[in-house]
Design a protein around this motif. Sequence first.
Motif: not given
Length: 370
Positions: A85-113
């Motif tokens: 539904g609309g609310d569930a899809r919005s919540l899941l989209s927010s979770v996936l959006g947070a995962c984007v920043f987490a993966i980007a940060g993880w990638t940056a840390i691996v690249a620095v190391h």
Amino acid sequence: MSDEQIIPFHELLGWMPAWAATALLLVVASVVAIIAHGIAIRLLTAAFSRRAIYVQTLLQRTRVLTRVIIIFIVCVVVTQAAPLGGDARSLLSSVLGACVFAIAGWTAIVAVHIASDLYLSRFRIDVEDNLNARKQITQVRILRRVADTMIVLLALGAGLMTFESVRQYGVSIFASAGAAGLVLGLAARPVLENLIAGIQIAVTQPIRIDDAVVIEGEWGWIEEITGTYVVIRIWDWRRLIVPLSYFIQRPFTNWTRETASIIGTVFLHADYTLPVDALRNHLQEIVGEMPLWDGKVAVIQVTDATDRTIEVRALVSARTSPEAWDLRCDVRERLISWIRDNYPDSLPQVRSAAVPQDRGTVGGIVSQQE
């Protein structure tokens, strides 16, 4: 099979609740992504020969990260077809959006190391003249930890801001200058203090990895510098844990600040009859036979004289502080043995003299007659 006989994908799971169907789709998609990723890694590893060590190392270092990225991409695709539904899809989209920043940060840390490890691979710390290597290793490791901290904070803040409720709470905190902001500032003070101290140590380098230091009355070597504390390996294998900010705010002794070479001191107490020149010549003879001596400094000096003995100081130099310690012990033992065997009367002793009888003494003891 005709188009009328094809069952739509969402109707296959129509008998299940929407959240259960979505969870099942995500699990199946994740399993397929993991299998595909494992096959791809094996094929890429086999495609490169053993001589391509850097490529194989890169594949191993990024194996978990690339697996998570593939799982994330598959989950994003599946989410578009999920019966939500609309609310569930919005919540899941927010979770996936947070995962984007987490993966980007993880990638940056691996690249620095990876970049820092490639840079530090040119330096060796297990050699005699390792001053430049210790300088580079200390600087890069501290800056890498500072970069990790900054990346984590930025990724965490950006990820939390994808949620509407958290975004509003964060804005209200930044907009207010009340007690909440004061509490947060006090709570973050140790973190910021150590972060700033780490940057100062990386730039000015009052300490480096493997430096010989004397701190809180303990002598040892800098073993590890983390983002919040420093581990000092004491000479008897104990570990002294000191906050990072200590080295910015309080004095300490660094024996290897400019070079690994160090001058060791040996103190002896002897009688006034000791022939200092003969002892000085003997020191030159014994250090010439010692592999721990670096051939630079070997002197004898009389540094003090009391009413009973003289204080003799021997200065000897070595390439490193551990070698200087062993050299001092060896020199001390040999000098004492030489004095004992050749000039035993020059060892510390207490003299007494008898006063003649005709000066008012009784049995060699001065009588206090008026």
